[in-house]
Motif scaffolding. Structure first.
Motif, PDB file in Angstrom:
ATOM      1  N   ALA A   1       0.848  -1.193   0.000  1.00  0.00           N
ATOM      2  CA  ALA A   1       0.000   0.000   0.000  1.00  0.00           C
ATOM      3  C   ALA A   1       0.885   1.245   0.000  1.00  0.00           C
ATOM      4  O   ALA A   1       2.042   1.193   0.418  1.00  0.00           O
ATOM      5  CB  ALA A   1      -0.902   0.000   1.228  1.00  0.00           C
ATOM      6  N   VAL A   2       0.332   2.333  -0.511  1.00  0.00           N
ATOM      7  CA  VAL A   2       1.066   3.603  -0.538  1.00  0.00           C
ATOM      8  C   VAL A   2       0.229   4.653   0.194  1.00  0.00           C
ATOM      9  O   VAL A   2      -0.981   4.745  -0.007  1.00  0.00           O
ATOM     10  CB  VAL A   2       1.331   4.052  -1.995  1.00  0.00           C
ATOM     11  N   GLU A   3       0.913   5.410   1.034  1.00  0.00           N
ATOM     12  CA  GLU A   3       0.315   6.545   1.725  1.00  0.00           C
ATOM     13  C   GLU A   3      -0.049   7.563   0.643  1.00  0.00           C
ATOM     14  O   GLU A   3       0.859   8.143   0.040  1.00  0.00           O
ATOM     15  CB  GLU A   3       1.423   7.117   2.625  1.00  0.00           C
ATOM     16  N   GLY A   4      -1.317   7.771   0.343  1.00  0.00           N
ATOM     17  CA  GLY A   4      -1.668   8.714  -0.716  1.00  0.00           C
ATOM     18  C   GLY A   4      -2.787   8.177  -1.578  1.00  0.00           C
ATOM     19  O   GLY A   4      -3.414   7.167  -1.239  1.00  0.00           O
ATOM     20  N   ASN A   5      -3.061   8.857  -2.694  1.00  0.00           N
ATOM     21  CA  ASN A   5      -4.153   8.429  -3.567  1.00  0.00           C
ATOM     22  C   ASN A   5      -3.617   7.695  -4.804  1.00  0.00           C
ATOM     23  O   ASN A   5      -2.414   7.457  -4.922  1.00  0.00           O
ATOM     24  CB  ASN A   5      -5.020   9.623  -3.969  1.00  0.00           C
TER      25      ASN A   5
END
Ligand code: PLP
Length: 498
Positions: free
Chosen positions: A192-196
């Protein structure tokens, strides 16, 4: 057959190179140089064959640099009953004499992207053997849900490949997150990535142009590649199911050969509907191509006015796989409709990049509205349509398919065209259980996706697909979340064990 670039017609490569490269060096997309034409006899003959055989016949026309064994290896590795829950690979569901649903979600992830991503790994590894032999292919994917899981399932344990998927930490549904976190296979990574989604996408793009990283990967004989929908290897497999459906409808006696079949496609990146356009150009008697959008209706406006303008509000909808404001594959269509005018295409897409907007010439606009009809449907109408179709036919559809169904109704009301119609159904309804349950009048509160599935099973009297239910008991393997700047490190570590 060779493939030309939409932004420079002089560039011409064979299919193996088009598939390995994905994108042409100057930014254009690869398109076939002249489409093969199918005769009536050929289409009728396809009706007698299995899906894998149909796929073999059609791929052979496009992959002329592949040997017979290579094409067979690709289609047989993908289109079999281990990967799909039906021997037919895709199913036709007849709602009435005029309306047929093409179920494209019988693959391992329950969405239509499996139709292409089950075969892409084999097209890619076969192509790589012919062009950059010995290199290991590392696929990078930024996903807002469906593509990531479909790529993971397609590439898992395929020799000579690996796949890394990044998704926005709060940007995918609970089921999509679970599907990815429980992914099996020895060559897969999910993070997962912190952000959109845009952060994930730009993070992946930066990895592709990271020189230091490229050097390091070169030492390990690794080639980075992408599985996104602008690759010809994802588009070609989609042409097959439209040809296959027509042949099947004729065989079933649902249409007479030559009779026009309208096709409705819930559209995002314009790949799926473009494949239907190619099938039509190849001689399959397809009538109108009906392009269905959700509240992100940039394509509806474009088909009406000839102006493509992405400067508008972005809407998050209950049909998230169509929440897109830039439809990349449209570039291929406009290349064909403009008489292969690479200068114009370069101009328009430069303008899209700089100003978020372009306007096509009047002759292109005219050709566009000859072949296409565009319509859209908001979330309320989407849910009402799920309910209406369920009440009328006892048939449960997902949110994306509902958008298509509603636009089909609008199209008939506005044109009076009652031709036999094929509606592409792109996801199993259980993939979007909360919205589908609400459409039937149920409550989709709480954070337990299996509780919601259970309610939907009871409300509809249908069963959730095994592929989704199985994730309940599977161990969650991937739970990391990184900052965007840590993405290159994550990829390097995964690929080189450092
Ligand atoms: C990707 C997707 C679409 C949109 O398809 P395009 O080829 O991008 O137009 C529609 N429905 C579902 C469920 C999808 O996953």
């Amino acid at each position: 057959m060779n493939y030309k670039s939409t932004r420079n017609s002089k560039i011409s490569v064979n299919s193996a190179n088009a598939i390995v490269k994905g994108l042409s060096d100057e930014g254009g997309l690869f398109v076939p140089d002249g489409l093969p034409k199918l005769t009536k006899e050929q289409v009728l003959a396809l009706g007698e064959k299995s899906y894998a055989q149909r796929a073999y016949d059609i791929f052979s026309l496009f992959l002329t640099d592949f040997t017979t064994e290579e094409v067979l290896h690709c289609v047989n590795s993908a289109y079999n009953d281990r990967n799909f829950d039906t021997n037919n690979i895709s199913e036709l569901k007849k709602l009435n004499n005029k309306t047929h649903i093409l179920e494209l979600w019988h693959g391992p992830t329950c969405a239509f992207k499996d139709m292409a991503l089950q075969i892409l790994p084999f097209l890619l590894t076969t192509s790589a053997k012919k062009t950059v032999d010995g290199k290991k292919i590392a696929i990078l994917v930024a996903t807002s849900g469906d593509t990531g899981k479909a790529a993971l399932e397609g590439f898992k344990d395929v020799d000579g490949t690996s796949v890394s998927v990044f998704y926005p930490v709060n940007g995918v549904s609970l089921m999509q997150k679970r599907q990815m976190a429980t992914q099996e296979g020895s060559n897969v990574d999910v993070c997962a990535v912190e952000g959109n989604f845009d952060d994930c996408q730009s993070g992946v793009k930066e990895i592709f142009v990271d020189k230091a990283l490229a050097e390091e990967l070169k030492k390990h004989n690794i080639l980075l590649s992408s599985a996104n929908s602008i690759n010809w290897g994802r588009l070609a497999p989609q042409i097959i199911y439209y040809i296959s459906s027509y042949a099947q409808l004729v065989k079933n006696g649902d249409i007479n050969f030559g009779e026009k079949l309208n096709v409705v496609v819930p559209t995002g990146n314009f790949g799926n509907i473009l494949a239907a356009f190619y099938a039509k150009e190849m001689g399959v008697p397809i009538g109108k191509l009906i392009c269905a959008s959700n509240a992100n209706n940039v394509l509806t406006d474009f088909i009406k006015t000839g102006v493509y303008d992405r400067n508008r509000e972005f809407h998050q909808t209950v049909s998230p796989s169509m929440d897109i404001l830039i439809s990349s594959n449209l570039e291929r269509l406009l290349y064909h409709l403009s008489g292969e005018n690479d200068k114009l295409i370069s101009q328009w897409f430069d303008s899209l990049k700089k100003n978020g907007r372009y306007e096509v010439s009047s002759d292109v606009k005219e050709r566009l509205s000859e072949s296409f009809y565009g319509g859209f449907c908001d979330d309320n109408a989407t849910k009402q349509t799920i309910k209406a179709v369920f009440d009328k036919f006892g048939y449960l559809i997902d949110t994306h398919t509902a958008v298509a169904y509603k636009v089909y109704e609008d199209y008939k009301a506005c044109t009076g065209d009652e031709s036999v119609t094929l509606i592409a159904s792109t996801a199993n309804p259980y993939k979007f259980s909360p919205a589908v349950l609400e459409a039937l009048g149920g409550k989709a509160d709480g954070n337990d996706e299996f509780e919601i599935i259970d309610r939907l099973e009871r409300a509809s009297g249908t069963k959730a697909p095994t592929a989704l239910m199985e994730t309940k008991d599977k161990q969650s393997r991937f739970n990391d979340c990184v900052d965007k700047v840590q993405m290159p490190e994550r990829v390097l570590k995964f690929l080189t064990n450092k």
